[in-house]
Design an enzyme around this catalytic site. Sequence first.
Site, PDB file in Angstrom:
ATOM      1  N   GLY B 289      16.121  11.579  98.832  1.00 54.43           N
ATOM      2  CA  GLY B 289      14.874  11.290  98.122  1.00 54.43           C
ATOM      3  C   GLY B 289      14.479   9.836  98.271  1.00 54.43           C
ATOM      4  O   GLY B 289      14.824   9.164  99.252  1.00 54.43           O
ATOM      5  N   SER B 290      13.802   9.340  97.250  1.00 53.62           N
ATOM      6  CA  SER B 290      13.141   8.037  97.342  1.00 53.62           C
ATOM      7  C   SER B 290      14.087   6.879  97.609  1.00 53.62           C
ATOM      8  O   SER B 290      13.637   5.804  98.011  1.00 53.62           O
ATOM      9  CB  SER B 290      12.383   7.756  96.058  1.00 53.62           C
ATOM     10  OG  SER B 290      11.500   8.822  95.817  1.00 53.62           O
ATOM     11  N   VAL B 291      15.375   7.066  97.351  1.00 49.11           N
ATOM     12  CA  VAL B 291      16.329   6.006  97.661  1.00 49.11           C
ATOM     13  C   VAL B 291      16.124   5.543  99.095  1.00 49.11           C
ATOM     14  O   VAL B 291      16.286   4.370  99.428  1.00 49.11           O
ATOM     15  CB  VAL B 291      17.762   6.529  97.445  1.00 49.11           C
ATOM     16  CG1 VAL B 291      18.767   5.709  98.204  1.00 49.11           C
ATOM     17  CG2 VAL B 291      18.102   6.534  95.975  1.00 49.11           C
ATOM     18  N   LYS B 293      13.564   5.031 100.688  1.00 47.53           N
ATOM     19  CA  LYS B 293      12.471   4.090 100.930  1.00 47.53           C
ATOM     20  C   LYS B 293      13.006   2.674 101.122  1.00 47.53           C
ATOM     21  O   LYS B 293      12.400   1.844 101.792  1.00 47.53           O
ATOM     22  CB  LYS B 293      11.474   4.121  99.771  1.00 47.53           C
ATOM     23  CG  LYS B 293      10.637   5.397  99.782  1.00 47.53           C
ATOM     24  CD  LYS B 293       9.822   5.541  98.517  1.00 47.53           C
ATOM     25  CE  LYS B 293       9.188   6.924  98.461  1.00 47.53           C
ATOM     26  NZ  LYS B 293       8.874   7.310  97.080  1.00 47.53           N
TER      27      LYS B 293
END
Lengths: 371, 666
Positions: B289-291, B293
Amino acid sequence: MSEGRFREVPHYDYTILVPAVALLVIGLVVVYSASAHLALYRIGDSYFYLKRQAVFALIGIGFMVAAKNIKVSFYEKMVYPLLILSLMFLIMVLIPGLGHKAGHASRWISLGFFSFQPSELAKFALVLYLAQSMAEKKSEMAYFSRGLIPHLAVAGIFLMLVVVQPDLGTAVILGTWVMMLLFVGGVRIRYLVLLFIASAPVLLWLVLRASYRMKRIFAFLNPWDDPRGIGFQIIHSFLAFGSGGVTGAGLGDGKQKLFYLPEPHTDFILSVAAEELGFLRLICIMGLFILVVYRGISVSLKARDLYSCYLALGISSMMGIQVLINMAVVMGLLPTKGLTLPLMSYGGSSLVMTLFGIGVLLSISSQAKKG
Amino acid sequence: MKVWDKGWVRFRIHVVSALFAVGMAVMLFRAFQLMVIEGGRLGAMAREDYTGRVKLPPMRGAIYDRNGRELALSVQVWSIYAHPDKISDRKQAAKKLASIINEKPAEIMTILDPKTKFAWIRRRVPSSVAEAVRSAGIEGVVVVPEPGRYYPAKELAAHVIGFVGRENQPLEGIEKRYDEMLRGDQGTLLQIRDAHSRTISVLGPDRLEQGTHDVVLTIDNDLQYKAHQALKEAVTKRNAAGGHCIVANPDTGEILAMAVMPEFNPNSFDAYSSEARRNRAVTDSFEPGSVFKAFLLAAALEEGAVSPETAFDCENGSYSIGGSTIRDVHKHGILTAAEVVAKSSNIGAIKMGMRLGYEKLARYLKRFGFGRKTSSDFLGEREGFIRDPSRAKLIDQATVFFGQGITVTSLQLAMAFSALANGGKLMKPIIVKKILNEHGETIKENHPSVVRRVITSRTSDLVTMILEGVVSKEGTAPLAAIEGYRVAGKTGTAQKVDPLTKRYSDRKFVAVFGGYIITEKARLVVVVVIDEPRGVSYGGVVAGPVFREVGRWSANNLGMDPTPAAPEAAKDIPSAKEEAVDPKRALVLEVADEIRSGTVPDFTGLSMREALKTAYSLGLKTVLKGSGFAAAQEPEPGTDLRDAEVVTLTFNPPLEAVVNRSAVKR
């Protein structure tokens, strides 16, 4: 050999005494080695059997010295009382409560401190009787009625009582021994052959009716068929001899005595000796036995009278037969039979009576020289 | 009358004599045959029979934590076995045994099956029971010493240490991986046994003395305990399916703690399912997931595709690409690259990723260590999955930009975050610090090893600056902030693929927080993953507090000095943390006072990070050129802040080492 040097001293026949005492001492050592582990487990004292055997040895030596100093003619008066006494003992053994059972067989009479084995006394009574009777009958021995029947009757009663103990093995040995004495005494060979032929079916019947006897025969014939079962004892005796090799495992270092051998300190003492001492020393032990037996036979040849002759021969041949059969059993040449090795095996009655017998031999030997 | 005058008696005696002679000759020959001719064969058979060979499971070496505390050790226990085929009176034996070991005689009778040659009565009994059995002297029953394995820390680090089976056979973890070292040589004890299999004497060990080795892990028992407790608490509180927490030293790659839920106690490992015994931190890969980014940002900055100030239109929360519509949780308009990460805009991430290009991102991700195993010391480690650029459709690429459609392990995340934290180097993870021989001498030591440089330290600093915003009040994980320390990190809340529907589940999530604590002298990476939390699933809310608790406690425990060395930084840091990340918010809310009275300061001589910090604290947007130390600025120092919205800084490239050092130390 030593006769010359010790002629004037108490007239001990050292050619018998020295090997006999040597065997006794070797026996004590091997008994300890063979029984220590077992005694520790059974009784909690590894010296238990050694201590008892040492006491028996001392008693036996006492008997031996006594016998040496008793003229053998003394026993002539004792023949019938002894016969009756030993018969009584043999009957007592069979009476429940009096007889001491070991396994299936009643072979002992318990006297508290130790158990007395009447068949040992019976042997002596029988040899006395045969020697006295055969010497008395001399050339009449050749007659069926005079030479064979009475002796056969007396011996037969003894044998029967031993068979019903039940101890067929001892009975067979006694029977063989009696036949041997009768042969020397002058009984015609054809009677003995007939006797042998007649006893064979009885023997066969006795073996067939008892499954444990059959088992022993099978174990003897094919021990390797069931090495963990019926062949176990004899195979481990083989292994003891094999492990001994030429020089032996070393005293105390035998392994087969560790419950592999059924009775390492009694019947299979020679296996333990073979394993620990090796072939070369085993030959020495055998040589000592040969010496004792052959000196005994030569004593009989030199005896002053026929009675002494037969007595000496009876005692030495009894010992010779026991030695041969015990050796044959432990080396797998005969079926397993509870028979001790004279002078070496643990066992009070046997040891005392054997030493007593040797005393009698010494006595005969000393009288022969005097005469 | 002399006997020998009678020739016939004499003759017959000689016949008897001859019979004995023949008999004795036979005996002599038989003895010769048995003892000399067949002696060798029979003797060998005898030895085979009476020699007992007892396999000696050697005392396994111990496993220690980095401070020498025992995590696994060998102890002597006793076991009772029987040779049922050699027991003549089984009832009696069973009765005796039953009374000693407190068991039903019938139970023991079934064990003592007379057809079997060997049967365990009971393993691992206390010495008092062993002594009682031994003194009972039961035929065919033997008591043997056995080395047992004991894990004093119980559940702590159990997934890392692994465990051995009943026969001391290695089954999992370090126990298995380093079995060759730990177990030493299998020895055989030669014993003399009697016919009832009782040991009479011991001939001695028939073994090659190689000795065993002890393994010292990089795990710190205290940190492990804290990570374990905090993770357990969170997993319980969130009713989650599981979780992992890794604490690592980014400068060395050493794993200081690796906690995994569900837990298990290796002392009674067979009471747990294999699910519970799996070291999920390495064996389970998940969509981060967003980790992710954080790494997209790092790659994009490194490649120069974006700057922190590059603006992206976040389409008010809804964006169609490749036939799919991507939505943001919060609607955003224009966000800078830094804000895209801090606010975790998926649409912003897609646009940033498209500017960088999927192929380049994939290359960077691989350089960050994703998509392959990190180390050979972890058994069953997964490689994770990165879609090959040649096979990635537009929508596939788009999802990867915000961390879906790609799988990673917690360990990979920890090492990738370490690279962000340590100035750009991917380290090889170290779990075994050293191996000691039986004298306690170190025979092997694992030194820190750089796999590769992934990004420059300048980019690393920049990313760190931006990630510090994540834990600000305006970021997605204010709950991860730790007072007195600089914290950089990134949250992630990834949807899981429902195994039934093969589609993204709207109920099953993985909540992630990966980040690091920075002080003057040391850095610490903590990665927290909570699998399938119920209720609230946001990484910042679910995993963030675990990060804070573990991080704060670990930093204190390790003596990480919370006071920054640079005096101006000391002032700056608290505000920087809050303001740096969200320049817009800072500008509007907190910097307002300063704007009224302030002027543009002199940036020259500052490092890039210091410059950024200062600029952010004043609510200034920055355009950075070059690298090194600030040499020129636009507008000039003294310009009224109300006239300056953007400050353009030009940096002179000095020796990179100098930059590194200063950037790192500050």
